[in-house]
Design a protein around this motif. Structure first.
Motif, PDB file in Angstrom:
ATOM      1  N   THR A 128       1.202   4.311  20.747  1.00  0.00           N
ATOM      2  CA  THR A 128       1.157   5.607  20.079  1.00  0.00           C
ATOM      3  C   THR A 128       0.770   5.423  18.617  1.00  0.00           C
ATOM      4  N   ALA A 129       0.477   6.527  17.956  1.00  0.00           N
ATOM      5  CA  ALA A 129       0.124   6.498  16.537  1.00  0.00           C
ATOM      6  C   ALA A 129       1.263   5.933  15.688  1.00  0.00           C
ATOM      7  N   ALA A 130       2.491   6.039  16.186  1.00  0.00           N
ATOM      8  CA  ALA A 130       3.651   5.511  15.457  1.00  0.00           C
ATOM      9  C   ALA A 130       3.897   4.041  15.775  1.00  0.00           C
ATOM     10  N   GLY A 131       3.034   3.452  16.614  1.00  0.00           N
ATOM     11  CA  GLY A 131       3.168   2.046  16.936  1.00  0.00           C
ATOM     12  C   GLY A 131       4.091   1.732  18.093  1.00  0.00           C
ATOM     13  N   GLN A 132       4.570   2.748  18.807  1.00  0.00           N
ATOM     14  CA  GLN A 132       5.405   2.511  19.980  1.00  0.00           C
ATOM     15  C   GLN A 132       4.507   2.085  21.136  1.00  0.00           C
ATOM     16  N   HIS A 171       7.028   3.943  30.718  1.00  0.00           N
ATOM     17  CA  HIS A 171       8.194   3.147  30.349  1.00  0.00           C
ATOM     18  C   HIS A 171       7.972   2.656  28.930  1.00  0.00           C
ATOM     19  N   THR A 172       8.832   3.038  28.011  1.00  0.00           N
ATOM     20  CA  THR A 172       8.700   2.617  26.622  1.00  0.00           C
ATOM     21  C   THR A 172       9.109   1.155  26.505  1.00  0.00           C
ATOM     22  N   VAL A 173       8.278   0.391  25.812  1.00  0.00           N
ATOM     23  CA  VAL A 173       8.497  -1.038  25.643  1.00  0.00           C
ATOM     24  C   VAL A 173       9.110  -1.281  24.282  1.00  0.00           C
ATOM     25  N   ARG A 174      10.104  -2.122  24.223  1.00  0.00           N
ATOM     26  CA  ARG A 174      10.726  -2.479  22.959  1.00  0.00           C
ATOM     27  C   ARG A 174      10.632  -3.982  22.772  1.00  0.00           C
ATOM     28  N   GLY A 175      10.706  -4.422  21.537  1.00  0.00           N
ATOM     29  CA  GLY A 175      10.767  -5.852  21.251  1.00  0.00           C
ATOM     30  C   GLY A 175       9.418  -6.533  21.262  1.00  0.00           C
ATOM     31  N   ALA A 176       9.365  -7.735  21.837  1.00  0.00           N
ATOM     32  CA  ALA A 176       8.185  -8.591  21.756  1.00  0.00           C
ATOM     33  C   ALA A 176       6.943  -7.952  22.352  1.00  0.00           C
ATOM     34  N   ALA A 177       7.096  -7.236  23.472  1.00  0.00           N
ATOM     35  CA  ALA A 177       5.916  -6.620  24.079  1.00  0.00           C
ATOM     36  C   ALA A 177       5.320  -5.572  23.160  1.00  0.00           C
ATOM     37  N   ALA A 178       6.159  -4.807  22.503  1.00  0.00           N
ATOM     38  CA  ALA A 178       5.661  -3.801  21.567  1.00  0.00           C
ATOM     39  C   ALA A 178       5.022  -4.472  20.359  1.00  0.00           C
ATOM     40  N   ASP A 179       5.611  -5.569  19.884  1.00  0.00           N
ATOM     41  CA  ASP A 179       5.041  -6.278  18.746  1.00  0.00           C
ATOM     42  C   ASP A 179       3.688  -6.873  19.085  1.00  0.00           C
ATOM     43  N   ALA A 180       3.476  -7.233  20.337  1.00  0.00           N
ATOM     44  CA  ALA A 180       2.211  -7.838  20.742  1.00  0.00           C
ATOM     45  C   ALA A 180       1.074  -6.828  20.719  1.00  0.00           C
ATOM     46  N   ALA A 181       1.394  -5.544  20.898  1.00  0.00           N
ATOM     47  CA  ALA A 181       0.362  -4.512  20.860  1.00  0.00           C
ATOM     48  C   ALA A 181      -0.013  -4.269  19.410  1.00  0.00           C
ATOM     49  N   ASP A 182      -1.299  -4.158  19.150  1.00  0.00           N
ATOM     50  CA  ASP A 182      -1.734  -4.084  17.755  1.00  0.00           C
ATOM     51  C   ASP A 182      -1.969  -2.676  17.255  1.00  0.00           C
ATOM     52  N   GLY A 183      -1.602  -1.649  18.050  1.00  0.00           N
ATOM     53  CA  GLY A 183      -1.777  -0.282  17.594  1.00  0.00           C
ATOM     54  C   GLY A 183      -3.168   0.254  17.832  1.00  0.00           C
ATOM     55  N   ALA A 184      -3.964  -0.435  18.601  1.00  0.00           N
ATOM     56  CA  ALA A 184      -5.351  -0.036  18.812  1.00  0.00           C
ATOM     57  C   ALA A 184      -5.494   1.118  19.791  1.00  0.00           C
ATOM     58  N   GLY A 185      -4.421   1.568  20.427  1.00  0.00           N
ATOM     59  CA  GLY A 185      -4.506   2.670  21.378  1.00  0.00           C
ATOM     60  C   GLY A 185      -4.457   2.149  22.798  1.00  0.00           C
ATOM     61  N   ALA A 186      -4.880   2.991  23.727  1.00  0.00           N
ATOM     62  CA  ALA A 186      -4.805   2.644  25.135  1.00  0.00           C
ATOM     63  C   ALA A 186      -5.835   1.587  25.492  1.00  0.00           C
ATOM     64  N   VAL A 187      -5.434   0.676  26.341  1.00  0.00           N
ATOM     65  CA  VAL A 187      -6.342  -0.325  26.875  1.00  0.00           C
ATOM     66  C   VAL A 187      -6.696   0.138  28.279  1.00  0.00           C
ATOM     67  N   GLU A 188      -7.969   0.378  28.542  1.00  0.00           N
ATOM     68  CA  GLU A 188      -8.391   0.862  29.848  1.00  0.00           C
ATOM     69  C   GLU A 188      -8.435  -0.293  30.837  1.00  0.00           C
ATOM     70  N   VAL A 189      -7.417  -0.404  31.653  1.00  0.00           N
ATOM     71  CA  VAL A 189      -7.337  -1.450  32.656  1.00  0.00           C
ATOM     72  C   VAL A 189      -7.071  -0.785  33.997  1.00  0.00           C
ATOM     73  N   PRO A 190      -7.985  -0.889  34.946  1.00  0.00           N
ATOM     74  CA  PRO A 190      -7.715  -0.305  36.251  1.00  0.00           C
ATOM     75  C   PRO A 190      -6.591  -1.047  36.955  1.00  0.00           C
TER      76      PRO A 190
END
Length: 160
Positions: A33-37, A3-22
């Motif tokens: 993504t590399a494009a910051g999505q 599910h692609t996230v838009r707005g504040a949730a996307a802004d909160a992600a810093d572009g570091a890639g996947a967070v491994e959370v079980p």
């Protein structure tokens, strides 16, 4: 599956890639993504892809555009372990209301589709394994359940 996230949730992600959370029933893994999505991953997606890729050739078929599909796959599967069957994505000249198995590099009778919308498949609806639409619930276990079903189908067809 995602599910692609838009707005504040996307802004909160810093572009570091996947967070491994079980999957813990309280959080959802966020992939950037590399494009910051920012893309939320359905619970158990990585385990599902790992198991299914050992049994089947996986393709991604999306109504999204080629660029988006490539970005998501590059982020989710950087080692090209899962999506060895390729990508079918929307492009100019194609409809965004129908999906067609003639675009998949495999005989129709060999295809199993996991999708949350059967209506878009037209005459190919018999190949669809319907999965409930995911809207971000961290307790979702649909991929575990459909994975068990797909593994049983593989066992019946190939005996192991």
């Amino acid at each position: 599956l995602i599910h692609t996230v838009r707005g504040a949730a996307a802004d909160a992600a810093d572009g570091a890639g996947a967070v491994e959370v079980p999957p813990d029933g309280k959080t959802v893994e966020l992939l950037v993504t590399a494009a910051g999505q920012a893309v939320m991953l359905r619970p158990y997606l990585r385990a599902f892809l790992q198991r299914m890729s050992s049994l089947f050739q996986i393709s991604l078929y999306t109504m999204g555009g080629q660029d988006y599909a490539r970005l998501v796959i590059a982020s989710l599967d950087p080692g090209n372990q899962y999506f060895r069957g390729g990508i079918c994505a929307w492009d100019d000249g194609l409809t965004r209301t129908r999906k067609d198995l003639s675009r998949v590099a495999c005989r129709r009778e060999m295809v199993l589709v996991v999708d949350d919308t059967i209506e878009v498949w037209g005459d190919d609806w018999r190949s669809v394994l319907l999965i409930p639409r995911w809207v971000g619930e961290p307790t979702d276990d649909a991929l575990l359940r459909i994975g068990e079903h797909l593994a049983a189908v593989h066992e019946l067809a190939y005996g192991g």
